[in-house]
Write an enzyme that holds these catalytic residues in place. Structure first.
Site, mmCIF file in Angstrom:
data_model
loop_
_atom_site.group_PDB
_atom_site.id
_atom_site.type_symbol
_atom_site.label_atom_id
_atom_site.label_comp_id
_atom_site.label_asym_id
_atom_site.label_seq_id
_atom_site.Cartn_x
_atom_site.Cartn_y
_atom_site.Cartn_z
ATOM 1 N N PRO A 214 -12.831 -2.020 -10.830
ATOM 2 C CA PRO A 214 -11.893 -3.150 -10.775
ATOM 3 C C PRO A 214 -11.825 -3.739 -9.369
ATOM 4 O O PRO A 214 -12.231 -3.090 -8.403
ATOM 5 C CB PRO A 214 -10.553 -2.534 -11.193
ATOM 6 N N THR A 217 -10.989 -2.108 -5.212
ATOM 7 C CA THR A 217 -11.105 -0.658 -5.108
ATOM 8 C C THR A 217 -12.011 -0.242 -3.969
ATOM 9 O O THR A 217 -12.184 0.952 -3.729
ATOM 10 C CB THR A 217 -11.635 -0.059 -6.414
ATOM 11 N N LYS A 219 -15.375 -1.697 -3.220
ATOM 12 C CA LYS A 219 -16.823 -1.765 -3.449
ATOM 13 C C LYS A 219 -17.528 -2.422 -2.265
ATOM 14 O O LYS A 219 -18.513 -1.896 -1.738
ATOM 15 C CB LYS A 219 -17.115 -2.545 -4.748
ATOM 16 N N HIS A 434 21.274 -6.606 -20.968
ATOM 17 C CA HIS A 434 19.861 -6.438 -21.321
ATOM 18 C C HIS A 434 19.234 -5.315 -20.491
ATOM 19 O O HIS A 434 18.621 -4.399 -21.040
ATOM 20 C CB HIS A 434 19.133 -7.772 -21.086
ATOM 21 N N GLU A 435 19.441 -5.365 -19.194
ATOM 22 C CA GLU A 435 18.818 -4.363 -18.317
ATOM 23 C C GLU A 435 19.416 -2.982 -18.543
ATOM 24 O O GLU A 435 18.689 -1.990 -18.594
ATOM 25 C CB GLU A 435 18.950 -4.774 -16.842
ATOM 26 N N HIS A 438 17.817 -1.367 -21.526
ATOM 27 C CA HIS A 438 16.545 -0.695 -21.206
ATOM 28 C C HIS A 438 16.810 0.650 -20.538
ATOM 29 O O HIS A 438 16.266 1.678 -20.921
ATOM 30 C CB HIS A 438 15.736 -1.513 -20.181
ATOM 31 N N ASP A 512 9.129 -8.430 -23.170
ATOM 32 C CA ASP A 512 9.336 -7.097 -23.739
ATOM 33 C C ASP A 512 8.678 -7.035 -25.114
ATOM 34 O O ASP A 512 7.993 -6.062 -25.437
ATOM 35 C CB ASP A 512 10.838 -6.816 -23.899
HETATM 36 P P1 ADP Z 1 -13.730 -4.889 -3.854
HETATM 37 O O1 ADP Z 1 -13.876 -3.622 -4.642
HETATM 38 O O2 ADP Z 1 -13.023 -5.915 -4.660
HETATM 39 O O3 ADP Z 1 -14.983 -5.342 -3.236
HETATM 40 P P2 ADP Z 1 -12.963 -4.583 -1.129
HETATM 41 O O4 ADP Z 1 -13.972 -3.590 -0.725
HETATM 42 O O5 ADP Z 1 -13.235 -5.986 -0.745
HETATM 43 O O6 ADP Z 1 -12.703 -4.514 -2.688
HETATM 44 O O7 ADP Z 1 -11.552 -4.118 -0.569
HETATM 45 C C1 ADP Z 1 -10.668 -5.011 0.041
HETATM 46 C C2 ADP Z 1 -9.873 -4.309 1.143
HETATM 47 O O8 ADP Z 1 -9.019 -3.312 0.614
HETATM 48 C C3 ADP Z 1 -10.766 -3.587 2.107
HETATM 49 O O9 ADP Z 1 -11.155 -4.427 3.137
HETATM 50 C C4 ADP Z 1 -9.888 -2.463 2.603
HETATM 51 O O10 ADP Z 1 -9.036 -2.898 3.646
HETATM 52 C C5 ADP Z 1 -9.019 -2.158 1.421
HETATM 53 N N1 ADP Z 1 -9.571 -1.044 0.639
HETATM 54 C C6 ADP Z 1 -9.994 -1.113 -0.645
HETATM 55 N N2 ADP Z 1 -10.424 0.075 -1.083
HETATM 56 C C7 ADP Z 1 -10.286 0.938 -0.060
HETATM 57 C C8 ADP Z 1 -10.560 2.332 0.109
HETATM 58 N N3 ADP Z 1 -11.069 3.056 -0.890
HETATM 59 N N4 ADP Z 1 -10.296 2.890 1.308
HETATM 60 C C9 ADP Z 1 -9.783 2.159 2.305
HETATM 61 N N5 ADP Z 1 -9.504 0.848 2.216
HETATM 62 C C10 ADP Z 1 -9.738 0.226 1.050
HETATM 63 ZN ZN ZN Z 2 13.674 -6.698 -20.732
#
Ligand code: ADP
Ligand code: ZN
Ligand code: MG
Length: 628
Positions: A214, A217, A219, A434-435, A438, A512
């Protein structure tokens, strides 16, 4: 380079004009030959013969093989002044020579000077050469102007849009929480640093690694870290940069990229968001896209065209592996798929530690508590969270970040910006009920997560919010837990209905109900948790990828479809009744909680449970770690 082109152009224009005049006159051979003897006045041949007869001619100089004569003659009408006149002769006549001899006139013949001929030749050449050169530069210049007329001739030559960084400055230490991916990629670094270790035993070094996960994360960060660790050049390009208006440009970019990479091997090519080019060919509404498919074909060809041992490793990243062309994923191209997922609690802690390095945190802050509060947060979310907290701290003119800022930042990242508090009104009371609906149901049902806080402060789209403690990584969810969630989620509407009556219920429950319906439906169609039995009737609902998924949507008959609907309705009705019952049974404590909520805007979980326990039995929920 540029300046000198322009200077040449600027100077070539006047030179052109000068050249033109030289060409026209000064350098023409006749003029040069006569040197200082040039005569300005012309005299006709007949007149010259008359002068000769009359004995007025004193000297004759012949030029150009006897075709031109400069004649010195005495003019009696001008006090016998000597005139220099130019005469064009009708060819070389021996007749004339003998007449000059007879008249005893001083005459001489001058040959064509060689030097003059060269100048003459140059003079003749200068103009056309200058013309050609200037046109050439004019054309060059106009084709360098972006969008200029020459641009269209140039589109095929791709500009190097990819960037090469020898040092990314990112190391594996800067990436945390994705240990499996890191391990896998550490091996890639070894491939680049010590290829002989692998080739010696006959191993083929993988050509490509596909990072799947996603957004946010890490990449892109991982790819940079590999380049940083291996200390090799890093070519990065985003998949979307291959996609162009003109057919064939993307393909030529791919060619350029690989050519550059081969010149710089060992190196890493990083293609971010590869789904932009790597989509299943021939798919989508209206069939394929020529440009994208050509680009992809070129990419496939290039990947086949080199051996892994040349030291080029391609890393690509995507968050939609499902749409990638299967040819990209076959062995020999992206042999390795590395999943980069949202981190678990330990991973979040280590990511927080990395991003807290350059932040001023007060001593009371426990990064562990933050990590526990933030299940589902990606690395990018966590980085953003700490940054928001730092901004809040600066705004509040504090020395260091405290837990208060962290909590506010979490709320903000999860639920959006805080709005202005609601005015006291009937609608605020209704939202309060409402809250509390829940929160009360969440508190009373054993299987539900405990309340963390209830608030009437608007945030993002929500007018009020009930926060439950996140249940960390428990993995499997039981039927009773899903039913508890459905009941608590519908509890808001139940409270509105029981307290204000059918006519007064509001649109506030819209979200909800959406969640409730989706949860109930998944119980029936995916998890086999209904009277229909243990059947999987639908795969995970993801975005429909037209052209591939459209055909396989409907896996059951119409009869089953109506039975699914009936089951979903039964589940929701059952939970709704249960919720209404609980609201009715606890009317007194609900009224007290709503009064308190309107007065204080926010009640935290412990106080909430404390008040409820004065009236009824609150089940223990020890699996949940309270937030500090
Ligand atoms: P994508 O998976 O969308 O390519 P990025 O690598 O661009 O994500 O991550 C964006 C920013 O979030 C990074 O520049 C970093 O600052 C932070 N980040 C994301 N994942 C990590 C991780 N596993 N460890 C440390 N920093 C992270
Ligand atoms: Zn609600
Ligand atoms: Mg990225």
């Amino acid at each position: 380079m540029k300046i000198s082109w322009r200077t040449i152009l600027l100077w070539s224009l006047p030179a052109l004009v000068i050249g033109f005049f030289f060409w026209q006159g000064a350098f023409s051979p006749t003029a040069v030959n006569m040197g200082s003897n040039t005569a300005s006045t012309r005299m006709s041949y007949g007149r010259f013969l008359d002068y000769l007869e009359a004995g007025r001619v004193t000297t004759v100089d012949l030029y150009d093989g006897g075709r031109i004569a400069i004649v010195e003659a005495v003019a009696p009408e001008l006090d016998n002044r000597v005139q220099r006149l130019r005469v064009d002769l009708p060819g070389n006549s021996p007749d004339l020579i003998s007449r000059l001899r007879e008249a005893n006139i001083n005459f001489d013949s001058h040959p064509i000077r060689n030097e003059g001929a060269i100048w003459g030749l140059l003079g003749n050449l200068i103009f056309p050469v200058l013309l050609i050169v200037s046109l050439f530069f004019l054309f060059r210049r106009s084709s360098n102007v972006p969008g200029g007329p020459g641009q269209a001739m140039n589109f095929g030559k791709s500009k190097a849009r990819f960037s090469m960084e020898a040092k990314t400055g990112v190391m594996f230490d800067d990436v945390a929480g994705v240990d499996e991916a890191k391990e896998e990629l550490q091996e890639v670094v070894t491939f680049l640093k010590k290829p002989e270790r692998f080739t010696a035993v006959g191993a083929r070094i993988p050509k490509g690694v596909l990072l799947v996960g996603p957004p946010g994360t890490g990449k892109t960060l991982l790819a940079k870290a590999i380049a940083g660790e291996a200390g090799v050049p890093f070519f990065s390009i985003s998949g979307s940069e291959f996609v162009e208006m003109f057919v064939g440009v993307g393909a030529s970019r791919v060619r350029d990229l690989f050519k550059k990479a081969k010149e710089n091997a060992p190196c890493i090519i990083f293609i971010d968001e590869i789904d932009a080019v790597g989509r299943q060919r021939g798919a989508g509404i209206g069939g394929g896209n020529d440009e994208r498919e050509q680009t992809l074909n070129q990419l496939l060809t290039e990947m086949d065209g080199f051996e892994g041992n040349t030291g080029i490793i391609i890393i690509a990243a995507t968050n939609r592996p499902d749409v990638l062309d299967s040819a990209l994923l076959r062995p020999g191209r992206f042999d390795r798929q590395v999943t980069v997922d949202a981190p678990d609690v330990k991973g979040r802690l280590s990511i927080l530690e990395i991003h807290a390095r350059n932040k001023k945190l007060s001593d009371e802050i426990s990064l562990e508590a933050i990590a526990r509060r933030t299940p589902g947060f990606t690395g990018a979310d966590l980085a953003n969270l700490l940054n928001e907290a730092a901004i809040l701290t600066a705004r509040r003119r504090k020395e260091a970040i405290t837990m208060l800022e962290i909590n506010d930042a979490v709320d903000r990242v999860v639920a959006g910006m805080e709005g202005t508090p609601l005015m006291d009104s009937k609608s605020k009371r209704l939202i309060g009920y409402h809250e509390v609906g829940h929160a009360l149901i969440g508190t009373l049902i054993q299987e539900h997560a405990p309340v963390q806080k209830v608030t009437l402060l608007p945030r993002g789209q929500a007018r009020g919010l009930t926060w439950f403690m996140p249940n960390e990584e428990q993995g499997l969810i039981s039927r009773a837990q899903i039913l508890a969630r459905i009941t608590a989620a519908i509890g808001g509407r139940a409270a509105e209905k029981v307290i204000f009556g059918d006519a007064e219920v509001t649109t506030g429950a819209g979200n909800d109900l959406q969640q409730v319906t989706s949860m109930a439906r998944q119980m029936v169609t995916r998890y086999g948790m209904s009277d229909l039995g243990p059947l999987s009737l639908e795969t995970q609902q993801s975005e429909v990828f037209l052209g591939r998924d459209l055909m396989t949507r409907s896996e059951y008959s119409d009869e089953i479809a109506s039975r699914i609907d009936a089951q979903v309705r039964t589940i929701i009705e059952h939970c709704y009744e249960h919720a209404c019952q609980m609201i009715q049974d606890n009317r007194i404590v609900i009224d007290r909680l709503v009064d308190l909520l309107i007065e204080k805007e926010t009640i935290d979980g412990d106080e909430f449970r404390q008040i409820v326990s004065e009236y009824t039995n609150v089940p223990e929920k020890e699996r949940y770690v309270p937030i500090v």
